[in-house]
Design an enzyme around this catalytic site. Structure first.
Site, PDB file in Angstrom:
ATOM      1  N   GLY A  96       0.811  -1.209   0.000  1.00 36.62           N
ATOM      2  CA  GLY A  96       0.000   0.000   0.000  1.00 36.62           C
ATOM      3  C   GLY A  96       0.841   1.253   0.000  1.00 36.62           C
ATOM      4  O   GLY A  96       0.494   2.259  -0.629  1.00 36.62           O
ATOM      5  N   ARG A 124      -7.546  -3.299  -4.549  1.00 37.84           N
ATOM      6  CA  ARG A 124      -7.392  -2.444  -3.366  1.00 37.84           C
ATOM      7  C   ARG A 124      -7.891  -1.038  -3.687  1.00 37.84           C
ATOM      8  O   ARG A 124      -7.767  -0.559  -4.819  1.00 37.84           O
ATOM      9  CB  ARG A 124      -5.934  -2.401  -2.909  1.00 37.84           C
ATOM     10  CG  ARG A 124      -5.429  -3.728  -2.378  1.00 37.84           C
ATOM     11  CD  ARG A 124      -4.138  -3.576  -1.619  1.00 37.84           C
ATOM     12  NE  ARG A 124      -4.336  -2.897  -0.327  1.00 37.84           N
ATOM     13  CZ  ARG A 124      -3.361  -2.693   0.549  1.00 37.84           C
ATOM     14  NH1 ARG A 124      -2.129  -3.102   0.281  1.00 37.84           N
ATOM     15  NH2 ARG A 124      -3.605  -2.082   1.693  1.00 37.84           N
ATOM     16  N   GLN A 172      -3.299   6.188   4.517  1.00 42.23           N
ATOM     17  CA  GLN A 172      -2.206   6.301   3.544  1.00 42.23           C
ATOM     18  C   GLN A 172      -2.501   7.348   2.485  1.00 42.23           C
ATOM     19  O   GLN A 172      -1.577   7.958   1.929  1.00 42.23           O
ATOM     20  CB  GLN A 172      -1.942   4.948   2.885  1.00 42.23           C
ATOM     21  CG  GLN A 172      -1.279   3.943   3.810  1.00 42.23           C
ATOM     22  CD  GLN A 172      -1.051   2.599   3.161  1.00 42.23           C
ATOM     23  OE1 GLN A 172      -1.573   2.312   2.071  1.00 42.23           O
ATOM     24  NE2 GLN A 172      -0.272   1.754   3.795  1.00 42.23           N
ATOM     25  N   GLU A 314      -3.801  -2.493  12.025  1.00 40.54           N
ATOM     26  CA  GLU A 314      -2.877  -3.503  11.515  1.00 40.54           C
ATOM     27  C   GLU A 314      -2.564  -4.578  12.553  1.00 40.54           C
ATOM     28  O   GLU A 314      -2.100  -5.669  12.208  1.00 40.54           O
ATOM     29  CB  GLU A 314      -1.580  -2.841  11.062  1.00 40.54           C
ATOM     30  CG  GLU A 314      -0.758  -2.245  12.186  1.00 40.54           C
ATOM     31  CD  GLU A 314       0.343  -1.330  11.678  1.00 40.54           C
ATOM     32  OE1 GLU A 314       1.515  -1.613  11.974  1.00 40.54           O
ATOM     33  OE2 GLU A 314       0.026  -0.333  11.003  1.00 40.54           O
ATOM     34  N   HIS A 341      -7.691  -3.844   3.166  1.00 41.53           N
ATOM     35  CA  HIS A 341      -6.249  -4.060   3.321  1.00 41.53           C
ATOM     36  C   HIS A 341      -5.763  -5.131   2.342  1.00 41.53           C
ATOM     37  O   HIS A 341      -6.421  -5.396   1.335  1.00 41.53           O
ATOM     38  CB  HIS A 341      -5.932  -4.420   4.768  1.00 41.53           C
ATOM     39  CG  HIS A 341      -5.795  -3.217   5.653  1.00 41.53           C
ATOM     40  ND1 HIS A 341      -4.826  -3.088   6.628  1.00 41.53           N
ATOM     41  CD2 HIS A 341      -6.509  -2.057   5.696  1.00 41.53           C
ATOM     42  CE1 HIS A 341      -4.944  -1.924   7.225  1.00 41.53           C
ATOM     43  NE2 HIS A 341      -5.973  -1.283   6.685  1.00 41.53           N
ATOM     44  N   ARG A 345      -9.527  -8.415   5.723  1.00 43.65           N
ATOM     45  CA  ARG A 345      -9.022  -9.076   6.927  1.00 43.65           C
ATOM     46  C   ARG A 345     -10.127  -9.524   7.865  1.00 43.65           C
ATOM     47  O   ARG A 345      -9.979 -10.538   8.561  1.00 43.65           O
ATOM     48  CB  ARG A 345      -8.028  -8.161   7.652  1.00 43.65           C
ATOM     49  CG  ARG A 345      -6.659  -8.114   6.975  1.00 43.65           C
ATOM     50  CD  ARG A 345      -5.675  -7.219   7.677  1.00 43.65           C
ATOM     51  NE  ARG A 345      -4.347  -7.363   7.068  1.00 43.65           N
ATOM     52  CZ  ARG A 345      -3.344  -6.513   7.268  1.00 43.65           C
ATOM     53  NH1 ARG A 345      -3.510  -5.460   8.054  1.00 43.65           N
ATOM     54  NH2 ARG A 345      -2.179  -6.716   6.680  1.00 43.65           N
TER      55      ARG A 345
END
Length: 428
Positions: A96, A124, A172, A314, A341, A345
């Protein structure tokens, strides 16, 4: 190429007692590499992380004209002149930080740069990166997909100025623009307008690293930043240990009733993994500083927890694995963004825990995990290093548990599997 056979995770029926020096932080290494490539002179990085994600960043910045010399645990980065005009390509893999940070850097140059990556990288969320750069006047050809692959056509400058962004899916998107913003003609006045921004420690890390290099960054609350135009100073730095990667060893101590010393834990840090100092006590353990190290010990019982992990998402897969082995139900919330992600997840954790006989349930913004006796089988990783970490934690207490594609851990931790096997098989 034939896929590797599933790996038999080490099982322990005795407490794990050990000490670990984890490799350098991926988040910090890739941010520092970007800033070094944009700086006003060469920078030296000491003990950076050498992994798939950082190697992809090295290759990306080299493609944009930076020169990077590697000498063991020392890397010297000489900035790009930003005068290349020939077309080039960047392989993002599944990183990423590469697919989201580097396009804003490419926009400063004059060359067409095509970005692509692994198969899953193409699903993504990237629409925000593409849309915000277009709002800044950057020409991008994505074929209408709003995803990889796409080509950034740099014009040699970005005007910058005021920009609104909805970065609810990933912090991000904010860090990417902040890292490049001082090279925009007018700097960057950035405002996040969506729901609560996830993973704020990563944004704080970005701002701190900019300021360390002399960049003037103003903040107005948690959703507004003004990066003034100007140079980025060259800076020699030593990279902190990756505290998120330390979590798998902390989990080993907690689920086996043991202890672990994590060496060189920073006194102060912006890493999300620093939250383990409060997460371990939530499970009934302790976290105590001893000189430069932090020592984690399991408690008499392994408690269920109620945790809001919005800022430290995370860490969720490993925390979920601990929760599945605990003495009571756990609720992990604030992590709806994990669906975008490396894999979804939340879905992956529920699928794999339940495959082993557990009782995990997706919530709108998280997970509900009710511990049940687990059985052996194959734990799938979905090419996600954090899922592999979750699998090996479960394997400590579940005999005959095989982890599929454990080598995906090279994304952020080279040689993880042999290191884990050596430590966990010791004194069993």
């Amino acid at each position: 190429m034939t896929a590797p056979l599933p790996w038999l995770a080490p099982f322990r029926d005795s407490p794990f007692e050990g000490q670990v020096l984890v490799p350098g932080s991926k988040s910090l290494t890739n941010r520092v590499l970007i800033l070094a490539a944009l700086a006003d002179g060469p920078s030296v990085l000491t003990r950076p992380l050498g992994s798939r994600d950082t190697n992809l960043m090295l290759a990306a910045l080299t493609a944009l004209g930076a020169t990077i010399e590697r000498d063991g645990t020392t890397w010297t980065v000489t900035p790009s002149a930003w005068d290349r005009t020939e077309a080039t390509e960047v392989d993002c893999g599944l990183a990423g930080t590469v697919m989201r940070f580097v396009p804003a850097v490419a926009a400063i140059g004059r060359a067409p740069v095509t970005f692509d990556g692994d198969e899953h990288a193409r699903v993504r969320p990237m629409g925000t990166t593409i849309a915000t750069l277009r709002d800044l006047g950057v020409e991008i050809d994505d074929g209408g997909r709003g995803a990889l692959p796409f080509t950034v056509h740099g014009a040699g400058q970005v005007v910058g100025g005021q920009l609104e962004i909805d970065a609810s899916a990933s912090s991000q998107f904010v860090s990417a623009l902040l890292l490049a913003g001082s090279h925009f003609d007018k700097g960057l006045e950035l405002r996040h307008v969506g729901t609560a921004l996830p993973s704020m420690p990563h944004v704080d890390m970005t701002v701190a690293e900019l300021r360390r290099r002399g960049v003037h960054v103003e903040t107005d609350g948690p959703n507004s930043w003004y990066v003034h135009p100007g140079p980025i100073g060259a800076l020699d730095v030593e990279i902190e240990p990756d505290l998120s990667n330390a979590g798998v060893f902390i989990a080993a101590a907690l689920v086996t009733g043991g202890s672990v010393r994590i060496r060189n834990w920073p006194e102060k840090t912006d890493q999300a993994g620093d939250a383990w100092r409060t997460i371990a006590p939530a499970f009934g353990g302790t976290a105590d500083r001893d000189g430069a190290d932090l020592v984690f010990r399991a408690g008499a019982t392994l408690n269920g927890v109620e945790l809001d992990l919005h800022d430290v998402g995370e860490l969720t897969p490993v925390i979920a694995a601990i929760a599945a082995l605990s003495g009571g139900p756990s609720s992990l919330t604030g992590i709806a963004h994990l669906r975008g992600h490396e894999t979804d997840r939340l879905k992956a954790i529920v699928t794999e825990v339940n495959r082993l006989g557990g009782d995990a349930e997706e919530l709108a913004d998280g997970l509900l995990i009710r511990p049940r006796p687990l059985r052996g089988g194959t734990f799938h990783t979905y090419d996600d290093h954090r899922m592999a970490h979750a699998g090996v934690v479960l394997g400590l207490r579940v005999p005959e548990l095989f982890v599929e594609n454990v080598v995906t851990t090279v994304k952020t931790y080279p040689n993880f599997a042999p290191v884990w096997e050596r430590l966990m098989m010791k004194n069993t």
